[in-house]
Design an enzyme around this catalytic site. Structure first.
Site, PDB file in Angstrom:
ATOM      1  N   ALA A 113       0.603   4.873  -2.543  1.00 45.15           N
ATOM      2  CA  ALA A 113       0.614   5.276  -3.733  1.00 45.15           C
ATOM      3  C   ALA A 113       1.610   4.871  -4.572  1.00 45.15           C
ATOM      4  O   ALA A 113       1.632   4.079  -5.479  1.00 45.15           O
ATOM      5  CB  ALA A 113      -0.033   6.842  -4.053  1.00 45.15           C
ATOM      6  N   ASN A 123      -7.126  11.471  -0.033  1.00 46.46           N
ATOM      7  CA  ASN A 123      -6.177  10.939   0.850  1.00 46.46           C
ATOM      8  C   ASN A 123      -6.766   9.924   1.950  1.00 46.46           C
ATOM      9  O   ASN A 123      -8.153   9.888   1.934  1.00 46.46           O
ATOM     10  CB  ASN A 123      -5.104  11.700   1.644  1.00 46.46           C
ATOM     11  N   LYS A 124      -6.077   9.339   2.831  1.00 48.59           N
ATOM     12  CA  LYS A 124      -6.744   8.229   3.635  1.00 48.59           C
ATOM     13  C   LYS A 124      -7.881   9.025   4.565  1.00 48.59           C
ATOM     14  O   LYS A 124      -7.656  10.256   4.796  1.00 48.59           O
ATOM     15  CB  LYS A 124      -5.739   7.769   4.375  1.00 48.59           C
ATOM     16  N   ASP A 169      -3.061  10.156  -2.443  1.00 51.90           N
ATOM     17  CA  ASP A 169      -3.361   9.059  -3.573  1.00 51.90           C
ATOM     18  C   ASP A 169      -3.681   9.750  -4.888  1.00 51.90           C
ATOM     19  O   ASP A 169      -3.497   9.043  -5.949  1.00 51.90           O
ATOM     20  CB  ASP A 169      -4.495   7.968  -2.913  1.00 51.90           C
ATOM     21  N   GLN A 196      -3.199   2.319  10.227  1.00 46.75           N
ATOM     22  CA  GLN A 196      -1.875   2.531   9.303  1.00 46.75           C
ATOM     23  C   GLN A 196      -1.008   3.244   9.959  1.00 46.75           C
ATOM     24  O   GLN A 196       0.171   3.380  10.015  1.00 46.75           O
ATOM     25  CB  GLN A 196      -2.094   2.987   7.863  1.00 46.75           C
ATOM     26  N   ARG A 234       0.646  -1.165   0.016  1.00 43.93           N
ATOM     27  CA  ARG A 234      -0.106   0.069   0.059  1.00 43.93           C
ATOM     28  C   ARG A 234       0.876   1.325  -0.118  1.00 43.93           C
ATOM     29  O   ARG A 234       2.149   1.050   0.047  1.00 43.93           O
ATOM     30  CB  ARG A 234      -1.026  -0.089   1.177  1.00 43.93           C
TER      31      ARG A 234
END
Length: 356
Positions: A59, A258-259, A248, A207, A57
């Site tokens: 990008a 993004n996350k 990302d 994460q 994981r």
């Protein structure tokens, strides 16, 4: 772990090609921090699964994995003409592209490999395959230098002793080397900046807790883990002087995917007058995507919220869940987007295209 000798930094290479054995070696990030296991992956289906299930994981790392994966798939082709080789390539490319919908690096790397394939169409099949390997290795090699450039550009905006808040993981294991949002922390601390990092746990896949806190601790960086809903209080207490995140996908107008949770952090940073920096390679900028509304947001299983990290479910059986993997941060609350080519300030719609 490999040594980055220029800075004396030890980092973990999360994706490696073992060409002799037709194998991709991938750090299984779903097992961290309790187990550090490298998978030896040969089949395209297993590479797809590794990307889809977040074994690999980040990008840039996804792009590197896709490039090596499509090379190994094409290398195994028995085609004797370019036309048939291209058919095989496209089959593998389309399949890998379906693994994750949001991270633009996946499609960028696969498109770059296709461009190289087309550029080699008049060569012998064996030479085409060699040149595809060369392109995948270039993607890997270039990302390492991109990370260093992003780190140096970001560091120019930071001061020694600052408290830095991060969200998700944009570190060594998400890239070829050093990371994007974590690169300035590694480079800065190697130069005596003594940053104090606060890592959001980053629900629901953790994460920040499992990956960022782990890799920073491994590198002897001063890191404090906090729950996502604690970001406001550490900002209010004056512990945070800058927020650094990766991403990302960046739309042409500067909206950033993004996350999940990133947009909330950006809103808090705006309220507390703290600079919010997005650290990202040019490959994540999608000028074909007009704005954040056009970004396809991946939805994942509700099990990640209700039971994945618990010995017993922590929600009532059958409850409805909503689990978007990413959110979009509005360009109006982003202080700057930092790339390998320099720092981009608003207006993003004008300045992002200029940097190319």
């Amino acid at each position: 772990m490999d040594k980055y000798y220029d800075l004396g930094i030890t980092f973990i290479e999360s994706v490696k090609l073992d060409d002799c054995n037709n194998t991709l070696i991938i750090l299984d990030q779903t097992l961290l921090p309790n187990e550090k296991i490298f998978l030896e992956v040969k089949k395209l289906e297993d590479i797809w699964e590794a990307i889809h299930s977040l074994r690999v994981r980040g990008a840039p790392a996804i792009g590197i994995t896709a490039a090596f994966g499509i090379y190994l798939w094409t290398k195994a082709s028995s085609a004797t003409s370019f036309e048939n080789l291209f058919v095989d390539f496209k089959k593998g490319k389309d399949y890998l592209a379906s693994a994750r919908p949001t991270a633009v690096n996946l499609f960028w790397a696969l498109d770059r490999m296709e461009n190289r394939l087309n550029a080699e169409k008049h060569k012998e099949i064996a030479q085409i395959k060699v040149n595809l390997k060369d392109e995948a290795e270039k993607i890997h090699f270039e990302d390492a230098h991109v990370c260093e450039a992003i780190g140096n550009n970001t560091l120019s905006l930071l001061q020694p002793g600052w408290g830095i808040l991060t969200h998700c993981n944009a570190g060594t294991i998400a890239t070829a080397r050093l990371g994007t949002a974590l690169a300035p922390i590694y480079i800065g601390n190697a130069r005596g900046y003594d940053f104090k990092v606060f890592a959001d746990e980053t629900r629901p896949l953790l994460q920040g807790a499992r990956l960022t806190a782990w890799e920073l601790k491994e590198a002897s960086v001063d890191v404090t883990l906090i729950c996502d809903n604690m970001a406001s209080i550490v900002m209010k207490q004056g512990k945070i002087q800058a927020v650094l995140v990766g991403c990302d996908r960046i739309a042409a107008n500067g909206d950033v995917a993004n996350k999940i949770g990133t947009s909330g952090v950006a809103i808090l940073a705006k309220y507390y007058n703290i600079p919010f920096y997005v650290c990202a390679p040019l490959s994540t900028i999608d000028l074909k995507c007009k704005n954040g509304d056009e970004i396809d947001i991946e939805l994942r299983s509700g099990e990640e919220i209700t039971s994945k990290w618990y010995s017993k479910p922590m929600a009532p059986e059958g409850v409805k869940t909503y689990n978007p993997c990413f959110d979009v941060t509005d360009n109006k609350i982003i202080t700057a987007i930092i790339t390998e080519k320099g720092i981009v300030y608003p207006p993003y719609e004008e300045n992002l295209s200029k940097i190319f």
